[in-house]
Scaffold this motif. Structure first.
Motif, short mmCIF file in Angstrom:
data_model
loop_
_atom_site.label_atom_id
_atom_site.label_comp_id
_atom_site.label_asym_id
_atom_site.label_seq_id
_atom_site.Cartn_x
_atom_site.Cartn_y
_atom_site.Cartn_z
N TRP A 92 0.77 -1.13 -0.14
CA TRP A 92 0.04 -0.13 -0.08
C TRP A 92 1.04 1.27 -0.06
O TRP A 92 1.65 1.28 0.63
N ARG A 93 0.61 2.22 -1.15
CA ARG A 93 1.41 3.57 -1.04
C ARG A 93 0.56 4.48 -1.09
O ARG A 93 0.79 5.87 -1.12
N GLY A 94 -0.91 4.48 -0.87
CA GLY A 94 -1.94 5.47 -0.70
C GLY A 94 -2.13 6.29 -1.76
O GLY A 94 -2.45 7.56 -1.70
N SER A 95 -1.77 5.76 -2.98
CA SER A 95 -2.21 6.58 -4.18
C SER A 95 -3.77 6.88 -4.48
O SER A 95 -4.53 5.93 -3.70
N ASN A 96 -4.23 7.74 -5.11
CA ASN A 96 -5.37 7.95 -5.32
C ASN A 96 -6.44 6.80 -6.02
O ASN A 96 -7.30 6.62 -5.68
N ARG A 97 -5.04 6.37 -6.88
CA ARG A 97 -6.02 5.05 -7.67
C ARG A 97 -6.48 3.96 -6.64
O ARG A 97 -7.39 3.22 -6.82
N LYS A 390 -5.38 21.10 -5.70
CA LYS A 390 -5.10 22.21 -6.80
C LYS A 390 -4.08 21.88 -7.79
O LYS A 390 -4.22 21.99 -8.93
N ALA A 391 -2.95 21.39 -7.20
CA ALA A 391 -1.92 20.70 -8.33
C ALA A 391 -2.35 19.76 -9.19
O ALA A 391 -2.04 19.72 -10.36
N ALA A 392 -3.46 18.79 -8.77
CA ALA A 392 -3.82 18.00 -9.44
C ALA A 392 -4.70 18.24 -10.77
O ALA A 392 -4.59 17.78 -11.59
N GLU A 393 -5.38 19.34 -10.35
CA GLU A 393 -6.09 19.99 -11.31
C GLU A 393 -5.31 20.61 -12.51
O GLU A 393 -5.52 20.50 -13.81
N LYS A 394 -4.21 21.14 -12.07
CA LYS A 394 -3.24 21.81 -13.12
C LYS A 394 -2.67 20.68 -13.95
O LYS A 394 -2.47 20.75 -15.18
N ILE A 395 -2.35 19.66 -13.31
CA ILE A 395 -1.72 18.45 -14.02
C ILE A 395 -2.67 17.69 -14.91
O ILE A 395 -2.45 17.70 -16.19
N ASP A 415 -10.63 12.50 -7.28
CA ASP A 415 -11.16 11.78 -8.50
C ASP A 415 -11.59 12.77 -9.62
O ASP A 415 -11.12 12.68 -10.48
N LYS A 416 -12.26 13.85 -9.22
CA LYS A 416 -12.69 14.90 -10.19
C LYS A 416 -11.71 15.56 -10.43
O LYS A 416 -11.33 16.03 -11.89
N ALA A 417 -10.58 16.03 -9.44
CA ALA A 417 -9.40 16.70 -9.89
C ALA A 417 -8.72 16.12 -10.90
O ALA A 417 -7.82 16.75 -11.59
N MET A 418 -8.59 14.68 -10.81
CA MET A 418 -7.73 13.96 -11.63
C MET A 418 -8.24 13.59 -12.96
O MET A 418 -7.66 12.99 -13.81
N GLY A 419 -9.62 13.89 -13.12
CA GLY A 419 -10.26 13.59 -14.22
C GLY A 419 -10.51 12.00 -14.22
O GLY A 419 -10.94 11.29 -15.27
#
Length: 549
Positions: A92-97, A390-395, A415-419
């Motif tokens: 486990w690495r705590g990634s959003n996925r 905020k950074a995720a939205e820009k990426i 999830d929404k921020a990452m699309g």
């Protein structure tokens, strides 16, 4: 508590079959005479219900532990502990996925466990209700047992929780008087329901005018017209389960730990007396007066009963010693600094004590070896969940596709921020549940209709007997759904904590504690070491690091 209680309860079927090596007759396989178990029997339903209940509870409990096991892995000082926790943390690495599927899996397991609790106690009650023995043959048992299970379960939770809160003052902010007050209200509600069931049993025995039922309830238990052999046990049950919880109508008693603990102990005793009254009074005085007798437990029964206390307490103390009693990542998620919307300027988190230094050597080794490896990507650290979102939205707006964020708890809205869309986990779980139903149909129908046709209660062996197989169908549907949930939610990384390339990113081990990170992989079509580094720095990334595979 559930797991350890079921482990204790699992000892008794092996004892009750008379010879422990005969317990294999409980399994849904043909025995040495080529005869299958009777799938219409509540005793076999009970085997399926309890085993499914235990298995799904283990999966639910373990799934909830995975993020906290990763935190224990990253904070461990001993190599042995690090290795053991690392295995059970499943990389486990705590990634959003990971969080995306994890939350859906946790929700699905909770949804599966809720009707399972109702079914398992209903099926246990069928062991009594479908018999013809006076005192057992009553249709009120299923809801009565479910209410009693919730009633006794909350009392036992308080019995364990209140001493733990006294021993560990750190739990004061997590287990408050408000929690205890609400649990006391549930005990009051369910205790009243149980009391209603007790009175309805008496009314049904009187109104039904079955002389055997009437004798069992009004004479043997209540003691009308004679002393009643077990009236003392019946009145102890009534006092402990019905009268004692009524003090919780007063708020001062619901918030007084001593009162709550005392009433919880009364309830524990009362629930034991309930089972004693149900089982012993009906068996001690059955249809033949010549076989009536008083029940006296043998020393084997007494010490077996005492032994279950030892097993339960030993397992529970080991759990308190080596695993978190409170879900740590959920506590982190409700702290003020964890809300990315209300606290957009949260201060940078402090390094986790005992984590960074314990992995310095491994990280230096990886960094030295990285000179000879290909580039894995670029990573950066962020101050808070708000800045990371905020950074995720820009990426996302920049068009990157091979990247992920890593957080110590699920950040809602990420999830929404990452699309990303909704987790697809529910689809395979539905397929798994359908597979379980089909398996149950084949398991029950083929032996009962084809291999070993069996007529029970004069009912023919055809589709008209299918309702008798519904409990097994339900249990296998839930069991297969739970296994599918855990298997398909396994979006975890096989890499151990020592060889993960992300460890080159400064304090990445803090991701299981209080760190927020974003990693863009080199295989992304838009990846450019120089431009991507500049972008990460512009959006607030700190300690931007080139990561090698």
């Amino acid at each position: 508590m559930t797991l350890f209680a079921v482990i204790c309860a699992g000892i008794f079927p092996g004892i009750h079959v008379g010879r422990v090596w005969m317990a294999w007759f409980l399994a849904p396989i043909p025995n040495s005479y080529g005869i299958w178990p009777n799938f219409r029997s509540p005793l076999l339903w009970d085997v399926f219900a309890v085993s499914t209940y235990f298995t799904v509870s283990v999966l639910f409990w373990y799934t909830g532990l995975i993020p906290d096991l990763a935190s224990l892995r990253d904070r461990a000082k001993s190599r042995v502990k690090k290795f053991i926790y690392g295995i059970f943390a499943l990389g486990w690495r705590g990634s959003n996925r990971q969080w995306r599927h994890y939350e859906m899996a946790y929700l699905l397991l909770a949804g599966l466990s809720t009707p399972l609790v109702l079914s398992v106690h209903s099926v246990v009650s069928f062991d009594f209700a479908t018999s013809i023995l006076p005192g057992w043959h009553t249709t009120i048992f299923p809801p009565y047992f479910v209410a009693g299970a919730i009633f006794g379960g909350f009392a036992m939770v308080l019995t364990i929780m209140l001493p733990a809160r006294l021993l560990y003052p750190q739990l004061d902010d997590m287990v408050t008087r408000q929690h205890v007050d609400k649990m006391a209200k549930i005990i009051l509600l369910t205790g009243t329901i149980v009391g209603y069931a007790y009175l309805m049993e008496l009314f049904i025995a009187y109104y039904g005018q079955n002389k055997y039922e009437l004798f069992t309830f009004l004479h043997a238990r209540v003691g009308i017209h004679n002393s009643g052999w077990y009236a003392w046990a019946y009145y102890c049950m009534m006092f402990c389960n019905v009268i004692s919880p009524q003090v919780f109508w007063i708020k001062s008693t619901r918030t007084n730990y001593i009162w709550v603990f005392v009433v919880s102990m009364f309830v524990n005793v009362g629930m034991w007396f309930e089972r004693f009254v149900i089982i012993v009074t009906s068996l001690a005085q059955d249809f033949l007066p010549s076989s009536w007798h008083h029940y006296h437990p043998s020393w084997v029964e007494i010490w077996t009963f005492c032994g279950t206390f030892g097993i339960f307490l030993s397992l529970f103390l080991l759990f308190m010693r080596f695993l978190p009693m409170i879900c740590a990542f959920e506590v982190k998620a409700v702290t003020p600094a964890a809300d990315p919307h209300r606290h957009p300027h949260a201060s940078p988190p402090s390094p986790a004590l005992g984590v960074l230094g314990s992995h310095d050597t491994a990280r230096r080794g990886i960094t030295k070896m990285a000179e000879y490896r290909k580039v894995y990507g670029l990573g950066a650290e962020f101050d808070s969940a708000a800045s990371l979102m905020k950074a995720a939205e820009k990426i996302r707006d920049a068009g990157f596709s091979k990247w992920d964020v890593h957080t110590p708890f699920p950040v809602h809205g990420m999830d929404k921020a990452m699309g990303l869309g909704k987790s697809w986990l529910s689809a395979p779980v539905m397929i798994g549940g359908a597979t379980g139903t089909l398996t149950a149909v084949l398991l029950t129908c083929i032996p009962s209709f084809g291999l070993y046709p069996l007529i029970v209660h004069g009912k023919p062996y055809d589709w008209r007997t299918l309702p008798a197989f519904f409990p097994i169908m339900f249990e296998l549907t839930v069991l297969f759904s739970a296994f599918t949930t855990v298997v398909f939610a396994d979006d975890y990384e096989p890499a151990s904590e020592v060889v993960s390339p992300r460890l080159q990113l400064g304090a990445f081990l803090r991701v299981s504690d209080d760190g927020f990170f974003l990693v863009i992989e080199a295989r992304d079509p838009k990846f450019s070491e120089t431009k991507t580094r500049t972008l990460l720095e512009e959006i607030g990334g700190q300690h931007v690091t080139l990561i090698h595979d």
